[in-house]
Scaffold this motif. Structure first.
Motif, PDB file in Angstrom:
ATOM      1  N   VAL A 154      27.263  75.381  24.673  1.00 19.77           N
ATOM      2  CA  VAL A 154      27.156  75.042  23.249  1.00 19.77           C
ATOM      3  C   VAL A 154      28.503  75.211  22.564  1.00 19.77           C
ATOM      4  O   VAL A 154      28.921  74.360  21.752  1.00 19.77           O
ATOM      5  N   ALA A 155      29.222  76.286  22.875  1.00 20.14           N
ATOM      6  CA  ALA A 155      30.542  76.496  22.282  1.00 20.14           C
ATOM      7  C   ALA A 155      31.515  75.396  22.692  1.00 20.14           C
ATOM      8  O   ALA A 155      32.296  74.885  21.873  1.00 20.14           O
ATOM      9  N   ALA A 156      31.491  75.004  23.980  1.00 22.27           N
ATOM     10  CA  ALA A 156      32.381  73.941  24.454  1.00 22.27           C
ATOM     11  C   ALA A 156      32.056  72.608  23.785  1.00 22.27           C
ATOM     12  O   ALA A 156      32.964  71.868  23.393  1.00 22.27           O
ATOM     13  N   VAL A 157      30.772  72.303  23.647  1.00 20.24           N
ATOM     14  CA  VAL A 157      30.376  71.052  22.995  1.00 20.24           C
ATOM     15  C   VAL A 157      30.800  71.052  21.533  1.00 20.24           C
ATOM     16  O   VAL A 157      31.263  70.032  20.998  1.00 20.24           O
ATOM     17  N   PHE A 158      30.679  72.195  20.865  1.00 22.34           N
ATOM     18  CA  PHE A 158      31.103  72.292  19.454  1.00 22.34           C
ATOM     19  C   PHE A 158      32.600  72.026  19.327  1.00 22.34           C
ATOM     20  O   PHE A 158      33.036  71.288  18.435  1.00 22.34           O
ATOM     21  N   VAL A 159      33.392  72.618  20.215  1.00 18.91           N
ATOM     22  CA  VAL A 159      34.841  72.401  20.178  1.00 18.91           C
ATOM     23  C   VAL A 159      35.174  70.933  20.426  1.00 18.91           C
ATOM     24  O   VAL A 159      35.968  70.320  19.706  1.00 18.91           O
ATOM     25  N   GLU A 160      34.548  70.343  21.449  1.00 20.57           N
ATOM     26  CA  GLU A 160      34.867  68.956  21.806  1.00 20.57           C
ATOM     27  C   GLU A 160      34.381  67.967  20.757  1.00 20.57           C
ATOM     28  O   GLU A 160      35.023  66.936  20.532  1.00 20.57           O
ATOM     29  N   HIS A 161      33.269  68.276  20.128  1.00 19.21           N
ATOM     30  CA  HIS A 161      32.690  67.341  19.157  1.00 19.21           C
ATOM     31  C   HIS A 161      33.578  67.169  17.928  1.00 19.21           C
ATOM     32  O   HIS A 161      33.535  66.120  17.268  1.00 19.21           O
ATOM     33  N   HIS A 162      34.390  68.173  17.630  1.00 24.63           N
ATOM     34  CA  HIS A 162      35.205  68.134  16.414  1.00 24.63           C
ATOM     35  C   HIS A 162      36.685  67.921  16.712  1.00 24.63           C
ATOM     36  O   HIS A 162      37.532  68.152  15.841  1.00 24.63           O
ATOM     37  N   ARG A 163      37.015  67.480  17.909  1.00 24.71           N
ATOM     38  CA  ARG A 163      38.412  67.226  18.263  1.00 24.71           C
ATOM     39  C   ARG A 163      38.764  65.764  18.021  1.00 24.71           C
ATOM     40  O   ARG A 163      37.918  64.871  18.138  1.00 24.71           O
ATOM     41  N   ALA A 164      40.036  65.521  17.726  1.00 23.08           N
ATOM     42  CA  ALA A 164      40.500  64.142  17.555  1.00 23.08           C
ATOM     43  C   ALA A 164      40.618  63.438  18.899  1.00 23.08           C
ATOM     44  O   ALA A 164      40.283  62.255  19.022  1.00 23.08           O
ATOM     45  N   ASN A 165      41.118  64.145  19.922  1.00 19.34           N
ATOM     46  CA  ASN A 165      41.242  63.592  21.273  1.00 19.34           C
ATOM     47  C   ASN A 165      40.501  64.506  22.248  1.00 19.34           C
ATOM     48  O   ASN A 165      41.110  65.333  22.935  1.00 19.34           O
ATOM     49  N   PRO A 166      39.191  64.392  22.306  1.00 18.64           N
ATOM     50  CA  PRO A 166      38.421  65.338  23.115  1.00 18.64           C
ATOM     51  C   PRO A 166      38.608  65.114  24.615  1.00 18.64           C
ATOM     52  O   PRO A 166      38.883  64.002  25.073  1.00 18.64           O
ATOM     53  N   LEU A 167      38.449  66.195  25.361  1.00 17.00           N
ATOM     54  CA  LEU A 167      38.431  66.094  26.817  1.00 17.00           C
ATOM     55  C   LEU A 167      37.126  65.460  27.277  1.00 17.00           C
ATOM     56  O   LEU A 167      37.107  64.662  28.214  1.00 17.00           O
ATOM     57  N   ILE A 168      36.030  65.811  26.620  1.00 13.06           N
ATOM     58  CA  ILE A 168      34.709  65.265  26.924  1.00 13.06           C
ATOM     59  C   ILE A 168      34.180  64.567  25.677  1.00 13.06           C
ATOM     60  O   ILE A 168      34.090  65.179  24.614  1.00 13.06           O
ATOM     61  N   GLN A 169      33.837  63.312  25.817  1.00 14.85           N
ATOM     62  CA  GLN A 169      33.337  62.520  24.690  1.00 14.85           C
ATOM     63  C   GLN A 169      31.859  62.848  24.465  1.00 14.85           C
ATOM     64  O   GLN A 169      30.971  62.240  25.060  1.00 14.85           O
ATOM     65  N   THR A 170      31.604  63.808  23.598  1.00 16.87           N
ATOM     66  CA  THR A 170      30.234  64.276  23.411  1.00 16.87           C
ATOM     67  C   THR A 170      29.337  63.205  22.796  1.00 16.87           C
ATOM     68  O   THR A 170      28.142  63.139  23.097  1.00 16.87           O
ATOM     69  N   ARG A 171      29.896  62.370  21.927  1.00 15.70           N
ATOM     70  CA  ARG A 171      29.069  61.349  21.266  1.00 15.70           C
ATOM     71  C   ARG A 171      28.579  60.295  22.261  1.00 15.70           C
ATOM     72  O   ARG A 171      27.568  59.637  22.018  1.00 15.70           O
ATOM     73  N   TRP A 172      29.285  60.133  23.353  1.00 15.69           N
ATOM     74  CA  TRP A 172      28.873  59.153  24.357  1.00 15.69           C
ATOM     75  C   TRP A 172      27.542  59.539  24.992  1.00 15.69           C
ATOM     76  O   TRP A 172      26.774  58.691  25.400  1.00 15.69           O
ATOM     77  N   PHE A 173      27.266  60.848  25.050  1.00 14.63           N
ATOM     78  CA  PHE A 173      26.026  61.301  25.670  1.00 14.63           C
ATOM     79  C   PHE A 173      24.807  61.017  24.802  1.00 14.63           C
ATOM     80  O   PHE A 173      23.682  61.121  25.271  1.00 14.63           O
ATOM     81  N   ALA A 174      25.030  60.688  23.541  1.00  7.31           N
ATOM     82  CA  ALA A 174      23.905  60.300  22.685  1.00  7.31           C
ATOM     83  C   ALA A 174      23.461  58.872  22.939  1.00  7.31           C
ATOM     84  O   ALA A 174      22.428  58.437  22.429  1.00  7.31           O
ATOM     85  N   ASN A 175      24.254  58.140  23.735  1.00 13.17           N
ATOM     86  CA  ASN A 175      23.922  56.756  24.066  1.00 13.17           C
ATOM     87  C   ASN A 175      22.800  56.751  25.102  1.00 13.17           C
ATOM     88  O   ASN A 175      22.831  57.479  26.096  1.00 13.17           O
ATOM     89  N   GLY A 176      21.788  55.899  24.876  1.00 12.05           N
ATOM     90  CA  GLY A 176      20.664  55.841  25.798  1.00 12.05           C
ATOM     91  C   GLY A 176      21.072  55.431  27.201  1.00 12.05           C
ATOM     92  O   GLY A 176      20.556  55.951  28.202  1.00 12.05           O
ATOM     93  N   ALA A 177      22.023  54.486  27.322  1.00 14.76           N
ATOM     94  CA  ALA A 177      22.472  54.045  28.648  1.00 14.76           C
ATOM     95  C   ALA A 177      23.132  55.192  29.408  1.00 14.76           C
ATOM     96  O   ALA A 177      22.950  55.330  30.627  1.00 14.76           O
TER      97      ALA A 177
END
Length: 571
Positions: free
Chosen positions: A272-295
């Motif tokens: 949860v802490a890692a996702v919070f950090v990545e979700h609010h970064r300009a150039n994230p290591l992990i694109q958290t918003r992509w996981f909200a995609n159904g595909a």
């Protein structure tokens, strides 16, 4: 997106020579002999990255016995490789982009070879874990390195086919380990030193091959940011904790060991802490918003289930035969058949590869998984390795077929959003495949234990000594021991113990049959789910095409003019 900061001058490549993205080597023209050399190095490096872990898995009972380890300690040996391997993939892609793949591979292979050689002189449980962790680091580098070397072995027009082969080579290590293990253990007294000596030799050969035959240069850009290391510091221990729980859960039992629950809680907090950090970064290591995609979610679920289905081979077939007293020597012909099946599956997938065949290839592999499970669900205690040849051959063909298409589908989805999503895909693909295998092993082993206890309790409940059949069997068991045990009371007790062992063996047989059926039912359900998704997608596309079709602006000229006029009014 910001303009990339190049770390070295970009050569003046021709259009067909340019690397596909930063971190990938260029694609210059090679003479045929050099292309063959690249293919051979790819095979060597790909096998090296996974063979060490395969040797440990195949000979874990031997290692436990010679090192004096408990089953739980033996499980930690396998877990150490997986924990480091899956977490190292968090940084592999960016290491390629900023430092080049050869730098990362040489460090990983060099450290791996040195630690393996040192372990030969120490040989403790602690050094065993360190070597397995180094093997996981080298495996993360070798899997990528194998793919990049294989791409150099053919012209760019065959990139898709070479990717299928490059991804599949690492899968050959597990059956190959079972094939070569008896010969290694037969040399020099059959100690674990032979396994690690062979492993160290492979690592040194791969290190030399990578240094001598270098990959063509690529583009290096600055991609690392300080927050990348914070994300790694949060995600690496979290993933490691989840792996530890999956490996140790069915040994300590899930609800009886408190520290398993604490590990899961700690892992959840770190994720949860890692996702919070990545979700609010300009150039994230992990694109958290992509996981909200159904595909993306469907891809993750599908990747985990596909790897889950392959666990039927290591848990079902191997576990069943081990319960019947089979050892590495008896497994050797079976895994030769499995190795041949995987080679055939990889080559067939590569030869038939086109963008339109990716999904059919995955569907065919699932069908083969289901057929293998259905063929094995009626086994008896009289079955031996040769009885599994056909079913495991089919399963291994399916296992060799699905990995390449699955990866190519994921790459296509990632590149639709941009090269920055390749890091997320690399991590996601590695985690789904690793976690799928661990989840499959944990679930199937747990299911087998539960069913074995149920069948054992049922059989013991029916074994009444007053039953004539049970009394006759006990008398036969006692009579067979008459020549070696003179005391009638002790002879009767030993006969009862042997009958109980037979009941346990038959309980295991029934439990493994349920495991095979569970795997087959899962494959069929997964196949139906995929077909439903494909049908829905095709229907949605067809309806969209109909809505987008232009409506006719005038009436057809073939109709009589009177049809366009209102009918005459009646008087």
């Amino acid at each position: 997106m910001a303009t990339p900061q190049y770390l070295a001058p970009v050569p003046d490549w021709q259009e067909h020579e340019k690397p596909s993205m930063p971190g990938s080597p260029s694609m210059p023209w090679h003479p045929p002999w050099r292309r063959v050399a690249y293919a051979l190095v790819a095979i060597l490096v790909g096998i090296t990255g996974a063979l060490g872990n395969g040797l440990v898995s195949a000979n874990l009972p031997v290692l436990q016995g010679q090192l004096g380890l408990t089953p739980s300690e033996g499980a930690w040996i396998s877990a150490a490789y997986v924990m480091v391997n899956v977490t190292a993939n968090l940084l592999v892609f960016k290491c390629r982009q900023q430092f080049g793949m050869r730098w990362f591979a040489e460090i990983g292979l060099g450290v791996y070879a040195v630690l393996t050689l040192l372990h030969l002189f120490v040989g403790s449980f602690a050094t065993t874990l360190i070597v397995r962790a180094a093997s996981g680091l080298a495996g993360a580098a070798c899997s990528t390195l194998c793919l990049l070397y294989m791409l150099q072995s053919m012209p760019r027009t065959h990139t898709g086919k070479m990717m299928v082969i490059g991804v599949g080579i690492g899968q050959l290590a597990a059956p190959l380990a079972w094939v070569v293990s008896p010969a290694l253990l037969d040399q020099g007294g059959g100690t674990w030193h032979n396994l690690y000596l062979f492993e160290a030799g492979l690592a040194l050969c791969s290190f030399a091959a990578v240094v001598v035959l270098k990959l063509p240069p690529g583009v290096q850009i600055r991609v690392f940011e300080p927050l990348d290391f914070l994300t790694f510091a949060l995600m690496a221990p979290a993933v490691g904790m989840v792996c530890a729980v999956l490996v140790q859960g069915y040994l300590h039992w899930w609800f009886d060991t408190r520290w398993l629950g604490w590990l899961l809680i700690a892992a959840l907090l770190l994720i949860v802490a890692a996702v919070f950090v990545e979700h609010h970064r300009a150039n994230p290591l992990i694109q958290t918003r992509w996981f909200a995609n159904g595909a993306t979610l469907r891809f993750v679920i599908g990747g985990v289930i596909l790897r889950f289905l392959t666990a039927e081979q290591s848990v079902g077939a191997v576990g069943f035969l081990r319960a019947q007293g089979m050892g590495p020597d008896q497994f050797q012909p079976l895994f030769a058949v499995i190795l041949a099946g995987m080679v055939i599956g990889i080559l067939a997938c590569s030869i038939s590869f086109t963008p339109k065949t990716l999904v059919p290839q995955i569907l065919l592999s699932i069908v083969l998984f289901a057929i293998a499970g259905l063929m094995d669900h009626h086994r008896t205690s009289l079955d031996r390795p040769q009885d599994f040849y056909v079913s495991q051959f089919l399963l291994s063909i399916g296992a060799g077929m699905f990995m390449g298409p699955l990866m190519l589908i994921g790459i296509g989805q990632a590149l639709k959003n941009g090269p920055a999503y390749m890091v997320t895909f690399s991590v996601m693909f590695s985690i789904t495949q690793t976690m799928g295998g661990l989840v499959g092993s944990a679930v199937l082993n747990t299911y087998q234990l539960v069913r074995e206890h149920e069948f054992s309790a049922s059989l013991v409940a029916t074994m009444d000594r007053t039953d004539p059949m049970v009394a006759t069997r006990l008398a036969q068991q006692s009579a067979a021991l008459g020549a070696v045990i003179g005391d009638p009371v002790l002879r009767s007790a030993q006969g009862a113990a042997q009958l109980a062992a037979v009941a346990r063996r038959e309980s295991n047989v029934r439990a493994y049959n349920d495991v095979f059926m569970f795997s087959a039912v899962t494959a069929v359900a997964f196949l139906l789910w995929l077909l439903a998704l494909l049908g829905r997608t095709a229907l949605t596309r067809r309806l969209a095409e109909r809505r987008a079709a232009p409506l006719p602006s005038t009436l057809p000229s073939s109709l009589p003019s009177s049809t366009a006029q209102p009918p005459p009014a009646r008087p």
